[in-house]
Write a protein that holds these residues in place. Structure first.
Motif, PDB file in Angstrom:
ATOM      1  N   UNK A 276       0.845  -1.185   0.000  1.00 50.01           N
ATOM      2  CA  UNK A 276       0.000   0.000   0.000  1.00 50.01           C
ATOM      3  C   UNK A 276       0.885   1.241   0.000  1.00 50.01           C
ATOM      4  N   UNK A 277       0.348   2.393  -0.390  1.00 51.37           N
ATOM      5  CA  UNK A 277       1.199   3.583  -0.524  1.00 51.37           C
ATOM      6  C   UNK A 277       2.032   3.920   0.705  1.00 51.37           C
ATOM      7  N   UNK A 278       1.509   3.683   1.914  1.00 57.40           N
ATOM      8  CA  UNK A 278       2.267   4.022   3.121  1.00 57.40           C
ATOM      9  C   UNK A 278       3.266   2.943   3.506  1.00 57.40           C
ATOM     10  N   UNK A 279       3.300   1.828   2.787  1.00 60.80           N
ATOM     11  CA  UNK A 279       4.280   0.792   3.064  1.00 60.80           C
ATOM     12  C   UNK A 279       3.883  -0.132   4.199  1.00 60.80           C
ATOM     13  N   UNK A 280       4.807  -0.989   4.596  1.00 61.17           N
ATOM     14  CA  UNK A 280       4.631  -1.983   5.653  1.00 61.17           C
ATOM     15  C   UNK A 280       5.405  -1.570   6.890  1.00 61.17           C
ATOM     16  N   UNK A 281       4.806  -1.778   8.081  1.00 56.74           N
ATOM     17  CA  UNK A 281       5.523  -1.535   9.320  1.00 56.74           C
ATOM     18  C   UNK A 281       6.592  -2.584   9.550  1.00 56.74           C
ATOM     19  N   UNK A 282       7.707  -2.178  10.108  1.00 53.49           N
ATOM     20  CA  UNK A 282       8.813  -3.084  10.439  1.00 53.49           C
ATOM     21  C   UNK A 282       8.988  -3.239  11.948  1.00 53.49           C
ATOM     22  N   UNK A 283       8.454  -2.279  12.707  1.00 56.14           N
ATOM     23  CA  UNK A 283       8.660  -2.248  14.149  1.00 56.14           C
ATOM     24  C   UNK A 283       7.313  -2.198  14.864  1.00 56.14           C
ATOM     25  N   UNK A 284       7.250  -2.822  16.033  1.00 60.66           N
ATOM     26  CA  UNK A 284       6.077  -2.704  16.887  1.00 60.66           C
ATOM     27  C   UNK A 284       6.078  -1.333  17.550  1.00 60.66           C
ATOM     28  N   UNK A 285       4.984  -1.044  18.269  1.00 57.58           N
ATOM     29  CA  UNK A 285       4.855   0.274  18.877  1.00 57.58           C
ATOM     30  C   UNK A 285       5.908   0.577  19.911  1.00 57.58           C
ATOM     31  N   UNK A 286       6.559  -0.473  20.417  1.00 55.63           N
ATOM     32  CA  UNK A 286       7.618  -0.248  21.407  1.00 55.63           C
ATOM     33  C   UNK A 286       8.987  -0.059  20.766  1.00 55.63           C
ATOM     34  N   UNK A 287       9.025  -0.014  19.449  1.00 54.95           N
ATOM     35  CA  UNK A 287      10.286   0.207  18.754  1.00 54.95           C
ATOM     36  C   UNK A 287      11.103  -1.037  18.525  1.00 54.95           C
ATOM     37  N   UNK A 288      10.569  -2.210  18.911  1.00 55.76           N
ATOM     38  CA  UNK A 288      11.279  -3.458  18.688  1.00 55.76           C
ATOM     39  C   UNK A 288      10.875  -4.057  17.332  1.00 55.76           C
ATOM     40  N   UNK A 289      11.801  -4.736  16.660  1.00 54.02           N
ATOM     41  CA  UNK A 289      11.473  -5.308  15.339  1.00 54.02           C
ATOM     42  C   UNK A 289      10.437  -6.420  15.460  1.00 54.02           C
ATOM     43  N   UNK A 290       9.535  -6.458  14.531  1.00 52.78           N
ATOM     44  CA  UNK A 290       8.556  -7.537  14.510  1.00 52.78           C
ATOM     45  C   UNK A 290       9.215  -8.833  14.042  1.00 52.78           C
ATOM     46  N   UNK A 291       8.669  -9.947  14.495  1.00 53.27           N
ATOM     47  CA  UNK A 291       9.207 -11.258  14.145  1.00 53.27           C
ATOM     48  C   UNK A 291       9.023 -11.533  12.661  1.00 53.27           C
ATOM     49  N   UNK A 292       9.672 -12.579  12.179  1.00 53.36           N
ATOM     50  CA  UNK A 292       9.518 -12.991  10.781  1.00 53.36           C
ATOM     51  C   UNK A 292       8.050 -13.233  10.475  1.00 53.36           C
ATOM     52  N   UNK A 293       7.586 -12.709   9.343  1.00 53.02           N
ATOM     53  CA  UNK A 293       6.166 -12.836   9.029  1.00 53.02           C
ATOM     54  C   UNK A 293       5.950 -12.792   7.526  1.00 53.02           C
ATOM     55  N   UNK A 294       4.904 -13.461   7.121  1.00 51.30           N
ATOM     56  CA  UNK A 294       4.459 -13.443   5.734  1.00 51.30           C
ATOM     57  C   UNK A 294       3.542 -12.237   5.562  1.00 51.30           C
ATOM     58  N   UNK A 295       3.932 -11.302   4.696  1.00 50.13           N
ATOM     59  CA  UNK A 295       3.167 -10.064   4.522  1.00 50.13           C
ATOM     60  C   UNK A 295       2.382 -10.063   3.211  1.00 50.13           C
ATOM     61  N   UNK A 296       2.269 -11.210   2.568  1.00 48.57           N
ATOM     62  CA  UNK A 296       1.628 -11.268   1.250  1.00 48.57           C
ATOM     63  C   UNK A 296       0.219 -10.714   1.279  1.00 48.57           C
ATOM     64  N   UNK A 297      -0.531 -11.041   2.318  1.00 50.09           N
ATOM     65  CA  UNK A 297      -1.925 -10.604   2.369  1.00 50.09           C
ATOM     66  C   UNK A 297      -2.063  -9.099   2.530  1.00 50.09           C
ATOM     67  N   UNK A 298      -0.965  -8.393   2.828  1.00 48.66           N
ATOM     68  CA  UNK A 298      -1.004  -6.942   2.936  1.00 48.66           C
ATOM     69  C   UNK A 298      -0.639  -6.240   1.637  1.00 48.66           C
ATOM     70  N   UNK A 299      -0.337  -6.999   0.599  1.00 47.49           N
ATOM     71  CA  UNK A 299       0.000  -6.412  -0.687  1.00 47.49           C
ATOM     72  C   UNK A 299      -1.264  -6.192  -1.513  1.00 47.49           C
ATOM     73  N   UNK A 300      -1.134  -5.415  -2.557  1.00 44.94           N
ATOM     74  CA  UNK A 300      -2.222  -5.128  -3.477  1.00 44.94           C
ATOM     75  C   UNK A 300      -1.698  -5.224  -4.908  1.00 44.94           C
TER      76      UNK A 300
END
Length: 707
Positions: free
Chosen positions: A207-231
């Motif tokens: 999406x235009x704003x991109x994908x988040x890489x960090x949680x709200x606490x500033x720590x990196x999110x774990x490995x994840x499949x982000x396919x469903x967030x694409x368009x």
């Protein structure tokens, strides 16, 4: 001026794998599914999907992840380390070989940027000339990379272009993977995009704003499949053609920046006349169970070709089988069996059923009698078992020579880990796999028009063999039967001259081609150099639109009558030897006599090609007299007319498949049909003509912090 108003007769023609990654939807201004048609499944993954993805507004949650679970990544003390830059690795796998649209993916762009920045494009507006067009049409990300790298708030922007294990840059073929690594500051985001090479101008993107890489606490999110967030987005820069079948598409060797722009305009006809759409444009699928019948599946297949409208067709009798993974109905890349030939050419499923009955690795099987007409449904009652866990189906696309609808050669698995899969997953996989195949046994003609197709052939097993391809393959015939002089050979013109009068005979010879067609009454004019029927690349006039879409010559006739430079305007509408006015059927001819003078020495004429959405054949400005007003030899005039006689696309209505689109004359209502594009960047589901898969049907993207 000699005039004649045309008769009003033309109606005679009518016989989520990302877990808590909620912000990737919330920040996307284009809500909803990415494309038209039925949804397809995203491949499953074993990566951790519990990590939450949050927006910049969530950065005040210092001790808790956005999923509400305490973040314990710093150890048993519960104290979090201060946010620091983190390395991430991104893998992009082409999985289109598992779905209905086989397509390479192009080299693409990735960018790491601040949360408040939209970096790649802006939906709802035209392309901004920063390089999206080059990526979307030709798979070249270089210009877009340079542009994005200069945007405020962008930390890094680079291309990914070399498949893992490859010796150098290149496209990503099915089964291959791109991989790149980058370092991101806390709270920044990732955007990426790549072209669907089997399209005209589609990109799969964040999406235009991109994908988040960090949680709200500033720590990196774990490995994840982000396919469903694409368009999947349509760049709006080139008119769309059938996915995987368009001559302008890069997958078929289209030159960079070719193909008419996606705005109204008259262009030479260059679309495939033999296109067959993908599965969602032909069939819908529903899978159900009954608590009173445990272990039994009910699979309903519905012919939605009329509803979708790109190719309206019956299906033949349908053969289906439950079988082991060692069996299948056909083998891709090999010659069709006699049983497949009987089904694909003539709709006869009996030989297939008899063959399946003699195979040890085939269990339950049956034939559903056809035809299965548009709007009709068939229900398969299945009793699968671990010994026979695979489902295969096959049915002929009746408006074709030898195209059939089927899953891949091995079918779709109904079992996983020894248990029946969920109805939803089975349904999604059938939809993803069900597509048109070419048996390679008979030469293709225009779907819906060929004289050797089952609805029009004189007998079974007729028609010339396919001299080019003899193996079973995914259907992807890009032939344009209207290309070249004389509108691809559909029209023959003869000229005779006597005392300055030119007798012009137009004959419909399309029955000698792969596209038997009807020609509508023909508007013709003798005029000076100021008169033209249209200008290439400019919008068609209202009168030309009326002729090109509905075969009605009255509007164009009136427009030419209003031009001072026209000395004669008329309509040829009475076939020679016919008893009444009407369209020109194969083998019939119109005759008209044109009398030029020194001031009005040019001839132009136009006729619609039926069936089509907005295709017409025309000659513009062939000189009957030379510049001095002298008679030109009739044989030279005839040669120049046939050389100039081309098929044109009026650019007023989206082109549908073959010769059997719902909105084509003679079956469509006047002035109906999808638009020809609006030139705006938009989600793929805004395309009313062709549906394309969900992103998960073509690729898989995993984002992981480097441990």
């Amino acid at each position: 001026m000699r005039t004649r108003l045309p008769a009003a007769f033309f109606m005679l023609l009518g016989p989520t794998l990302c877990g808590g990654c909620v912000d990737d939807v919330a920040v996307d201004s284009d809500q909803g599914t990415s494309t038209g048609g039925e949804p397809t499944t995203s491949p499953t993954t074993t990566v951790d999907t519990t990590a939450a993805d949050t927006t910049a507004a969530d950065t005040t949650a210092a001790e808790t992840s956005s999923s509400g679970d305490p973040d314990t990544s710093s150890g048993s003390s519960g104290e979090l380390p201060p946010p620091v830059p983190v390395d991430f690795v991104v893998t992009i796998e082409n999985v289109s070989n598992t779905g209905l649209m086989w397509t390479p993916l192009s080299p693409g762009i990735w960018a790491n940027h601040e949360a408040s920045v939209d970096v790649l494009f802006a939906p709802g507006v035209p392309d901004d000339d920063e390089g999206l067009q080059e990526l979307a049409e030709d798979g070249d990300p270089s210009t877009l990379v340079s542009s994005v790298a200069g945007h405020a708030g962008v930390a890094q922007a680079e291309a990914f272009d070399t498949p893992v294990g490859a010796g150098g840059p290149g496209p990503l073929l099915p089964g291959e993977t791109y991989e790149f690594t980058f370092t991101a500051d806390p709270f920044t985001r990732l955007s990426l995009a790549t072209m669907l090479v089997g399209s005209n101008d589609l990109v799969v993107s964040t999406a235009p704003a991109g994908l988040g890489l960090f949680a709200g606490n500033g720590q990196p999110m774990s490995a994840r499949d982000v396919t469903s967030s694409l368009r999947i987005y349509d760049a709006g820069t080139e008119r769309n053609q059938a996915p995987g079948q368009g001559p302008w598409q890069a997958v078929h060797g289209g030159s960079p920046d070719v193909g008419p722009a996606e705005t109204a305009g008259v262009y030479p006809h260059e679309s495939s006349t033999r296109a067959i759409p993908l599965g969602p444009d032909l069939v819908s699928v529903a899978v159900d169970t009954d608590p009173m019948m445990p272990g039994t599946l009910f699979v309903t297949l519905t012919n939605v070709s009329e509803q979708r409208g790109t190719l309206v067709t019956p299906f033949s009798s349908l053969v289906w089988a439950l079988h082991a993974d060692t069996a299948g109905l056909f083998t891709e890349g090999e010659a069709a069996s006699p049983e497949l030939e009987a089904l694909a050419e003539d709709g006869d499923a009996g030989p297939y059923d008899a063959l399946l009955g003699g195979l040890a690795d085939v269990g339950q099987h049956a034939v559903v009698p056809g035809p299965i007409l548009p709007g009709e449904s068939v229900e398969l009652v299945l009793m699968p078992s671990p010994a026979f866990p695979m489902l295969s189906v096959a049915t002929m696309v009746v408006q074709s020579n030898d195209a059939f609808l089927a899953m891949g050669p091995g079918g779709v698995s109904l079992y996983e880990d020894g248990a029946l899969r969920s109805n939803a997953h089975i349904e999604e996989d059938i939809i993803a796999a069900l597509t048109a195949w070419d048996a390679g046994t008979e030469a293709n003609e225009v779907p819906g028009a060929g004289l050797n197709q089952v609805l029009r052939q004189a007998d079974v097993n007729t028609g010339p063999t396919d001299a080019v391809f003899t193996e079973v393959r995914r259907y992807a015939d890009v032939t344009d039967d209207l290309a070249g002089p004389s509108a691809g050979g559909l029209i023959q013109v003869t000229v005779e001259e006597d005392a300055g009068e030119y007798a012009i005979t137009i004959t419909n010879v399309s029955d000698t081609t792969a596209f038997p067609a009807i020609l509508t009454p023909t508007v013709w004019a003798v005029h000076d150099a100021t008169v033209s029927l249209f200008e290439v690349g400019m919008p068609a006039s209202a009168g030309l639109e009326l002729l090109a879409e509905d075969g009605d010559p009255s509007g164009l006739f009136g427009e030419l009558m209003g031009q001072a430079g026209a000395s004669i305007v008329d309509v040829a509408d009475f076939p020679i030897m016919a008893g009444m006015p009407g369209p020109l059927l194969p083998g019939q001819s119109y005759l008209f006599v044109a009398t030029p003078d020194a001031a009005h020495r040019f001839l132009s004429f136009a006729t619609m090609i039926v069936p089509s959405n907005d295709t017409f054949a025309a000659v513009q400005g062939v000189a009957l007299l030379d510049a001095m007003g002298n008679v030109r030899p009739f044989d030279i005039v005839a040669f120049e007319i046939e050389a100039a006689l081309m098929a044109w696309d009026a650019g007023t209505e989206g082109d549908q498949a073959g010769a059997a689109g719902r909105d084509m004359a003679p079956v469509g209502q006047p002035n109906t049909g999808p638009g020809n594009g609006n030139g705006l960047v938009r989600q793929g589901n805004a395309d009313e003509i062709w549906s394309v898969p969900e992103p998960g049907g073509v690729l898989r993207v995993i984002v992981s912090p480097v441990e």
